[in-house]
Design a protein around this motif. Structure first.
Motif, PDB file in Angstrom:
ATOM      1  N   ASP A 218       0.830  -1.207   0.000  1.00  0.00           N
ATOM      2  CA  ASP A 218       0.000   0.000   0.000  1.00  0.00           C
ATOM      3  C   ASP A 218       0.864   1.256   0.000  1.00  0.00           C
ATOM      4  O   ASP A 218       0.523   2.252  -0.650  1.00  0.00           O
ATOM      5  CB  ASP A 218      -0.934  -0.005   1.213  1.00  0.00           C
ATOM      6  CG  ASP A 218      -2.074  -1.007   1.065  1.00  0.00           C
ATOM      7  OD1 ASP A 218      -2.521  -1.225  -0.080  1.00  0.00           O
ATOM      8  OD2 ASP A 218      -2.514  -1.563   2.083  1.00  0.00           O
ATOM      9  N   HIS A 221       2.204   1.718  -3.607  1.00  0.00           N
ATOM     10  CA  HIS A 221       1.184   2.232  -4.521  1.00  0.00           C
ATOM     11  C   HIS A 221       0.979   3.727  -4.327  1.00  0.00           C
ATOM     12  O   HIS A 221       0.793   4.474  -5.298  1.00  0.00           O
ATOM     13  CB  HIS A 221      -0.129   1.488  -4.316  1.00  0.00           C
ATOM     14  CG  HIS A 221      -0.057   0.047  -4.705  1.00  0.00           C
ATOM     15  ND1 HIS A 221      -0.885  -0.920  -4.162  1.00  0.00           N
ATOM     16  CD2 HIS A 221       0.748  -0.616  -5.579  1.00  0.00           C
ATOM     17  CE1 HIS A 221      -0.592  -2.097  -4.680  1.00  0.00           C
ATOM     18  NE2 HIS A 221       0.399  -1.935  -5.540  1.00  0.00           N
ATOM     19  N   ALA A 222       1.022   4.197  -3.078  1.00  0.00           N
ATOM     20  CA  ALA A 222       0.884   5.633  -2.813  1.00  0.00           C
ATOM     21  C   ALA A 222       2.069   6.402  -3.388  1.00  0.00           C
ATOM     22  O   ALA A 222       1.901   7.458  -4.007  1.00  0.00           O
ATOM     23  CB  ALA A 222       0.770   5.872  -1.311  1.00  0.00           C
ATOM     24  N   ALA A 225       1.883   6.635  -7.172  1.00  0.00           N
ATOM     25  CA  ALA A 225       0.861   7.593  -7.591  1.00  0.00           C
ATOM     26  C   ALA A 225       1.394   9.021  -7.517  1.00  0.00           C
ATOM     27  O   ALA A 225       1.127   9.846  -8.405  1.00  0.00           O
ATOM     28  CB  ALA A 225      -0.390   7.439  -6.717  1.00  0.00           C
ATOM     29  N   ILE A 238       0.452   8.785   5.112  1.00  0.00           N
ATOM     30  CA  ILE A 238       0.220   7.514   4.434  1.00  0.00           C
ATOM     31  C   ILE A 238       0.062   6.442   5.506  1.00  0.00           C
ATOM     32  O   ILE A 238       1.045   5.924   6.035  1.00  0.00           O
ATOM     33  CB  ILE A 238       1.372   7.153   3.472  1.00  0.00           C
ATOM     34  CG1 ILE A 238       1.650   8.297   2.503  1.00  0.00           C
ATOM     35  CG2 ILE A 238       1.042   5.882   2.704  1.00  0.00           C
ATOM     36  CD1 ILE A 238       2.757   8.014   1.506  1.00  0.00           C
ATOM     37  N   SER A 284      -6.124  10.280  -0.344  1.00  0.00           N
ATOM     38  CA  SER A 284      -7.250   9.597  -0.981  1.00  0.00           C
ATOM     39  C   SER A 284      -8.010  10.537  -1.910  1.00  0.00           C
ATOM     40  O   SER A 284      -8.371  10.172  -3.035  1.00  0.00           O
ATOM     41  CB  SER A 284      -8.189   9.046   0.093  1.00  0.00           C
ATOM     42  OG  SER A 284      -9.355   8.501  -0.477  1.00  0.00           O
ATOM     43  N   LEU A 287      -5.454  11.744  -5.010  1.00  0.00           N
ATOM     44  CA  LEU A 287      -4.869  10.742  -5.901  1.00  0.00           C
ATOM     45  C   LEU A 287      -5.684   9.449  -5.975  1.00  0.00           C
ATOM     46  O   LEU A 287      -5.216   8.464  -6.546  1.00  0.00           O
ATOM     47  CB  LEU A 287      -3.432  10.432  -5.470  1.00  0.00           C
ATOM     48  CG  LEU A 287      -2.441  11.594  -5.609  1.00  0.00           C
ATOM     49  CD1 LEU A 287      -1.095  11.205  -5.043  1.00  0.00           C
ATOM     50  CD2 LEU A 287      -2.300  12.019  -7.051  1.00  0.00           C
ATOM     51  N   ASN A 288      -6.859   9.453  -5.351  1.00  0.00           N
ATOM     52  CA  ASN A 288      -7.729   8.270  -5.411  1.00  0.00           C
ATOM     53  C   ASN A 288      -7.023   7.025  -4.885  1.00  0.00           C
ATOM     54  O   ASN A 288      -7.147   5.931  -5.440  1.00  0.00           O
ATOM     55  CB  ASN A 288      -8.222   8.034  -6.846  1.00  0.00           C
ATOM     56  CG  ASN A 288      -9.400   7.078  -6.895  1.00  0.00           C
ATOM     57  OD1 ASN A 288     -10.207   7.027  -5.968  1.00  0.00           O
ATOM     58  ND2 ASN A 288      -9.497   6.307  -7.971  1.00  0.00           N
ATOM     59  N   TRP A 289      -6.271   7.203  -3.808  1.00  0.00           N
ATOM     60  CA  TRP A 289      -5.538   6.084  -3.197  1.00  0.00           C
ATOM     61  C   TRP A 289      -6.265   5.616  -1.947  1.00  0.00           C
ATOM     62  O   TRP A 289      -6.764   6.415  -1.159  1.00  0.00           O
ATOM     63  CB  TRP A 289      -4.122   6.530  -2.822  1.00  0.00           C
ATOM     64  CG  TRP A 289      -3.355   5.517  -2.010  1.00  0.00           C
ATOM     65  CD1 TRP A 289      -2.592   4.491  -2.486  1.00  0.00           C
ATOM     66  CD2 TRP A 289      -3.277   5.448  -0.573  1.00  0.00           C
ATOM     67  NE1 TRP A 289      -2.048   3.783  -1.438  1.00  0.00           N
ATOM     68  CE2 TRP A 289      -2.453   4.333  -0.259  1.00  0.00           C
ATOM     69  CE3 TRP A 289      -3.826   6.195   0.454  1.00  0.00           C
ATOM     70  CZ2 TRP A 289      -2.152   3.972   1.059  1.00  0.00           C
ATOM     71  CZ3 TRP A 289      -3.547   5.837   1.773  1.00  0.00           C
ATOM     72  CH2 TRP A 289      -2.716   4.728   2.059  1.00  0.00           C
ATOM     73  N   GLN A 290      -6.306   4.307  -1.770  1.00  0.00           N
ATOM     74  CA  GLN A 290      -6.852   3.713  -0.554  1.00  0.00           C
ATOM     75  C   GLN A 290      -6.021   2.483  -0.200  1.00  0.00           C
ATOM     76  O   GLN A 290      -5.659   1.706  -1.090  1.00  0.00           O
ATOM     77  CB  GLN A 290      -8.312   3.284  -0.748  1.00  0.00           C
ATOM     78  CG  GLN A 290      -9.309   4.429  -0.780  1.00  0.00           C
ATOM     79  CD  GLN A 290      -9.527   5.069   0.575  1.00  0.00           C
ATOM     80  OE1 GLN A 290      -9.163   4.506   1.605  1.00  0.00           O
ATOM     81  NE2 GLN A 290     -10.126   6.241   0.584  1.00  0.00           N
ATOM     82  N   GLN A 292      -5.281  -1.259   0.827  1.00  0.00           N
ATOM     83  CA  GLN A 292      -6.044  -2.452   0.454  1.00  0.00           C
ATOM     84  C   GLN A 292      -5.827  -3.641   1.382  1.00  0.00           C
ATOM     85  O   GLN A 292      -6.645  -4.552   1.410  1.00  0.00           O
ATOM     86  CB  GLN A 292      -5.673  -2.864  -0.984  1.00  0.00           C
ATOM     87  CG  GLN A 292      -5.928  -1.808  -2.034  1.00  0.00           C
ATOM     88  CD  GLN A 292      -7.384  -1.448  -2.157  1.00  0.00           C
ATOM     89  OE1 GLN A 292      -8.251  -2.314  -2.194  1.00  0.00           O
ATOM     90  NE2 GLN A 292      -7.679  -0.152  -2.198  1.00  0.00           N
TER      91      GLN A 292
END
Length: 308
Positions: A218, A221-222, A225, A238, A284, A287-290, A292
Motif C-alpha cells: 500500500d 502504490h501511494a 501515484a 500515508i 485519498s 490521488l484516489n488512493w486507498q 487495500q
C-alpha cells in the motif's frame, strides 16, 4: 544523458527496495532509468536497476548522478526513536547533516521532483484528537521525530528557493514481505522473528499503545501515484487510518501463525507516543488512493513469506 531518471537514496532498505521493484512494474515509470544510492548492495534487485555503493556524503558520485535524474526519493535513515534517545547529536550527524549536505548539492541543479520519507508515527507526538491530519501541529517526543521536523523545514526552504516540487511522505508503521529482521526496527517483523525462534520479546508499556500499521504494498502504490502525478508538493499522511494496540497485534499474530508469542512487558519509554492514527483523506482525495491490505491479511502474508 537521459535526464528522466529516478534516484532512490537508501534504496536497498526495506521501503526503498520495495519502491524500486514497484517502479519496474509500473507502466508509467518502468521505462525510466532507475538508480539506487546505498551503503550496501542488494543482490535481489532487478539487474536493470543500477546500484551505486556510497552515501549521501559522496558528493562526486552524486554530482555524476543528479543531472540524469528528475525524480529523487529520499528514503535513507540510520536511526529509530530508541536508537537516538538521549543522543541528539547522533540524530544530527547521521540524518540531518547528511541531508543538508545533499540539499547543497541539489542547489547546484535545476528543479527536481523530490519525495522525502518523514515519519507519521513520531511527527505529531501525542495529539489531542485522532486520527491526525497533516495540519495537526508537530509535537515530537523523540530526537528522531525532531530530526524529521527539522529536515522537513529545510526542504520547505529548498522548495521556496529553487522552485522544485517537494513532497513530504509521513508513513505510519510500515511492515510486510521483504522486511529484514533488525533489532529495534519494525515491531511486527520483530514479533514474527520471536515467534519463529520461540524467544521472548520486550514490549515497552502494557501493550495498549495504539499504532497505525500499513502494509508495504500500500505504501508503494501511494508513492508511485505521487511520482506519476509529477507536480505534487506538500505533506501527505500515508497510513491505514485504523489504530490497533500492540496486544491486538499479538492476538492477530498468534491466530495467523498458530503459535504463541512470549512477551515481557517493560516500563514505558518517554520517547514512545501513546496513540497515533493517521488520517489519509488528503491522499485519498487528491490521488484516489486507498490502502487495500488489512492487518490480518498483512500479517498472514508476511508470515507466509518467512516460511521459505
Amino acid at each position: 544523458m537521459n535526464s528522466d531518471g529516478i534516484l532512490i537514496i537508501g534504496g536497498t532498505g526495506f521501503m526503498g527496495s520495495a519502491i524500486a521493484r514497484g517502479l519496474q512494474h509500473d507502466p508509467a515509470c518502468r521505462q525510466r532509468p532507475i538508480h539506487i544510492l546505498a551503503r550496501h548492495a542488494e543482490p535481489a534487485l532487478p539487474s536493470n536497476i543500477q546500484v551505486h555503493r556510497g552515501s549521501m556524503d559522496n558528493s562526486d558520485l552524486l554530482r555524476s548522478l543528479l543531472p540524469g535524474c528528475s525524480t529523487i526519493i529520499h528514503a535513507a535513515s540510520s536511526t529509530t526513536p530508541g536508537v537516538s534517545a538521549k543522543q541528539p547529536t547522533l540524530e544530527a550527524s547521521q540524518n540531518i547533516l547528511p541531508t543538508l549536505r545533499f540539499i547543497e548539492l541539489l542547489n547546484e541543479c535545476g528543479p527536481k521532483q523530490l519525495l522525502f520519507f518523514s515519519s507519521g508515527g513520531t511527527f505529531y507526538g501525542n495529539p489531542d484528537s485522532s486520527p491526525v491530519s497533516e495540519n495537526t501541529p508537530f509535537s515530537p517526543r523523540s530526537y528522531y521525530g525532531a530530526g524529521k521536523v527539522a529536515i522537513e523545514a529545510f526542504l520547505q526552504v529548498y522548495q521556496v528557493q529553487t522552485g522544485s516540487k517537494v513532497t513530504i511522505l509521513r508513513p505510519s508503521n510500515v511492515y510486510g514481505c521483504g522486511q529484514a529482521f533488525r533489532p529495534g526496527f519494525g515491531v511486527i517483523r520483530t514479533m514474527l522473528e520471536h515467534v519463529l525462534r520461540d524467544t521472548t520479546i520486550d514490549i515497552w508499556g502494557d501493550g495498549e499503545t495504539i499504532r497505525d500499521f500499513l502494509y508495504i504494498d500500500d505504501l508503494v502504490h501511494a508513492c508511485l501515484a505521487l511520482i506519476r502525478q509529477g507536480d505534487v508538493s506538500g505533506s501527505y499522511n500515508i497510513g491505514y487510518g485504523v489504530g490497533h494496540s500492540l496486544n491486538e497485534v499479538i492476538r492477530s499474530m498468534e491466530t495467523m501463525c498458530g503459535r504463541k508469542l512470549k512477551v515481557n512487558y517493560q516500563p514505558v519509554r518517554q520517547v514512545d507516543v501513546a496513540r497515533i492514527v493517521l488520517n489519509n483523506d488528503k491522499l485519498s482525495r487528491q490521488l484516489n488512493w486507498q490502502p487495500q491490505v488489512s492487518l490480518d491479511q498483512g500479517i498472514a502474508l508476511t508470515w507466509q513469506s518467512l516460511q521459505g
